[in-house]
Design an enzyme around this catalytic site. Sequence first.
Site, short mmCIF file in Angstrom:
data_model
loop_
_atom_site.label_atom_id
_atom_site.label_comp_id
_atom_site.label_asym_id
_atom_site.label_seq_id
_atom_site.Cartn_x
_atom_site.Cartn_y
_atom_site.Cartn_z
N LYS A 122 -4.17 7.79 1.51
CA LYS A 122 -3.19 6.94 0.81
C LYS A 122 -3.80 6.51 -0.51
CE LYS A 122 0.92 5.25 1.70
NZ LYS A 122 1.94 5.70 2.66
N ASP A 162 5.65 6.68 -2.24
CA ASP A 162 5.70 5.52 -1.34
C ASP A 162 6.38 4.42 -2.16
OD1 ASP A 162 4.51 4.58 1.44
OD2 ASP A 162 4.13 2.92 0.09
P1 NDP Z 1 10.94 2.09 -2.41
O1 NDP Z 1 10.05 1.70 -3.51
O2 NDP Z 1 11.93 3.18 -2.60
O3 NDP Z 1 11.73 0.83 -1.85
C1 NDP Z 1 11.04 -0.28 -1.39
C2 NDP Z 1 12.04 -1.33 -0.98
O4 NDP Z 1 11.37 -2.39 -0.32
C3 NDP Z 1 12.74 -1.96 -2.17
O5 NDP Z 1 14.00 -2.38 -1.78
C4 NDP Z 1 11.82 -3.15 -2.48
O6 NDP Z 1 12.45 -4.19 -3.18
C5 NDP Z 1 11.47 -3.60 -1.09
N1 NDP Z 1 10.18 -4.28 -1.11
C6 NDP Z 1 9.01 -3.82 -1.62
N2 NDP Z 1 8.05 -4.73 -1.50
C7 NDP Z 1 8.63 -5.79 -0.94
C8 NDP Z 1 8.16 -7.05 -0.55
N3 NDP Z 1 6.87 -7.42 -0.75
N4 NDP Z 1 9.05 -7.92 0.03
C9 NDP Z 1 10.34 -7.56 0.24
N5 NDP Z 1 10.84 -6.36 -0.11
C10 NDP Z 1 10.00 -5.50 -0.67
O7 NDP Z 1 9.97 2.45 -1.19
P2 NDP Z 1 10.26 3.29 0.12
O8 NDP Z 1 11.66 3.10 0.56
O9 NDP Z 1 9.75 4.65 -0.09
O10 NDP Z 1 9.27 2.59 1.16
C11 NDP Z 1 9.67 1.54 2.03
C12 NDP Z 1 8.72 1.46 3.20
O11 NDP Z 1 8.74 2.71 3.92
C13 NDP Z 1 7.24 1.23 2.85
O12 NDP Z 1 6.64 0.49 3.90
C14 NDP Z 1 6.67 2.63 2.86
O13 NDP Z 1 5.28 2.63 3.08
C15 NDP Z 1 7.43 3.24 4.02
N6 NDP Z 1 7.52 4.70 4.07
C16 NDP Z 1 8.00 5.43 3.03
C17 NDP Z 1 8.10 6.80 3.14
C18 NDP Z 1 8.70 7.64 2.08
O14 NDP Z 1 8.84 8.85 2.30
N7 NDP Z 1 9.09 7.11 0.94
C19 NDP Z 1 7.63 7.50 4.34
C20 NDP Z 1 7.21 6.64 5.40
C21 NDP Z 1 7.14 5.29 5.24
P3 NDP Z 1 12.18 -4.40 -4.76
O15 NDP Z 1 13.09 -3.43 -5.45
O16 NDP Z 1 12.49 -5.81 -5.03
O17 NDP Z 1 10.73 -4.08 -4.99
O1 2IT Z 2 3.99 6.49 4.60
C1 2IT Z 2 4.30 7.69 4.49
O2 2IT Z 2 4.32 8.45 5.46
C2 2IT Z 2 4.67 8.18 3.16
N1 2IT Z 2 4.73 7.41 2.21
C3 2IT Z 2 4.97 9.64 2.95
C4 2IT Z 2 3.70 10.43 2.84
C5 2IT Z 2 3.86 11.87 2.47
O3 2IT Z 2 2.81 12.49 2.22
O4 2IT Z 2 4.97 12.42 2.43
#
Ligand code: NDP
Ligand code: 2IT
Length: 449
Positions: A122, A162
């Site tokens: 990461k 992420d």
């Molecule tokens: P994005 O940046 O696309 O979206 C993040 C969302 O979470 C936004 O709505 C953001 O709001 C909100 N957010 C971020 N930080 C905070 C906080 N401290 N308090 C409240 N809301 C918050 O990220 P993703 O959708 O990609 O990721 C979301 C989660 O999923 C994370 O935990 C990530 O690690 C996990 N994840 C993502 C994957 C992926 O493929 N993208 C895969 C597996 C897990 P704001 O706009 O205000 O920042």
């Molecule tokens: O938390 C996660 O699994 C991710 N942000 C996606 C990682 C990846 O390599 O696709």
Amino acid sequence: MLDILALTKERNPGEPEFHQAAEEVIASVKPVLDKHEKYRKHKVIERMLEPERMISFRVTWLDDNGEVQINRGYRVQMNSAIGPYKGGIRFHPSVYPGILKFLAFEQTFKNALTGLPMGGGKGGSDFNPKGKSDREVMHFCQNFFTELTRHVGRRTDVPAGDIGVGGREIGYMYGIHKKLTNEHTGILTGKGVGWGGSLMRTEATGYGLIYFAQNMLGTRNDSMEGKTCVVSGSGNVAQHAIEKIVQLGGKPVSVSDSSGFIYDEEGIDKDKLAYIKDLKNYRRGRIREYIEKYPGASYMETKSAAESNPLWDIKADCAFPCATQNELNEKDAQNLVNNGIMLVGEGANMPLTADAMHVVISNGLLYSPGKASNAGGVATSGIEMMQNYIGNYWTAGEVDKRLQGIMKNIHQNCLEAAESHGLDGNYAAGANIAGFIKVADAMIDQGIV
Ligand code: NDP
Ligand code: 2IT
């Protein structure tokens, strides 16, 4: 066992998120360690808790006023026992080594669960993309990846997106890597589908989450159809979870960002979701704007993370936290239980505090940990890597079929691993045990390295 946790805390002071992730896994794998001397003798869990390599570097860039800005960049290369390091990059002001170690540690188990040859890693930066111009984001990404270029490789380390890193940022990072190395190669996933990306990668995490939930409901002869769902977040994972819930006949009623949440009792349909995607992905606005377009919905600001969040007090059948770590605390979990929520599926990484997790499990809710139910994203990254190796593309239908198959297998493996240790129905323990055994055996096979 306590010693391992105590040692981890001592060696990693001031990193509560890493301690939390470590404590959960250590507790889950205790029966495995008790039963099999080889894991104790080879100190496998102790080794897993120490990153193989941590890279920390300065990122300097010029903002639109011509002022020099300085951020910190990192990559935690946690574990390469079963494949090249693999995991996302996060841009958020809260990023520091403790957050990245927790994420890389979780990633190691998650990637093992996918059944694909990917180790755990990461990275990220404390850079805050909010309010930055496209030019500033591009300049930052170029400087960030100029350093990372020397550490990545399609068989070495393959980052992805992420929080704060989506298609735009991946494009800028890929572009500078290509320029520096003069090579078009799969050193990142989540690329644009016209230049090496896989169809369905954008959708995969949210879709996979709901496929996993569908599998859990299947164990009770139930399905997503007609289920009212409370969802947090409004980014990549939340958007595509909502999309799949709608496709399967469910009714998502909420979205949030770090400022507050929307409750739309009538349900978020395809058109409303299209509005959210445009608002968050292109206009980069705040979720509160939703009520200007849809006045029937309500908006509430969220207070400090320590207080309970009324978002989790909405009456529904299923809850999908898809924003960030520790966004749902013990009081919130109690509200879910009191409201008769039957399923909690983690889309984010570690969105439930340890106490919240205890509440939902001890009350018999169907509960899936992020490392199992959000694994569809990295699994599809693995599928993107396969396509890059063979130099060809698969159709959306083919990729989706593989994704569904992988989520089904993860679900089954979690259940079986839990059951074989007398923890029937405990997906959290099952995920930790199944992931641990796979990585641990590989580490033992490869000797003390
Ligand atoms: P994005 O940046 O696309 O979206 C993040 C969302 O979470 C936004 O709505 C953001 O709001 C909100 N957010 C971020 N930080 C905070 C906080 N401290 N308090 C409240 N809301 C918050 O990220 P993703 O959708 O990609 O990721 C979301 C989660 O999923 C994370 O935990 C990530 O690690 C996990 N994840 C993502 C994957 C992926 O493929 N993208 C895969 C597996 C897990 P704001 O706009 O205000 O920042
Ligand atoms: O938390 C996660 O699994 C991710 N942000 C996606 C990682 C990846 O390599 O696709």
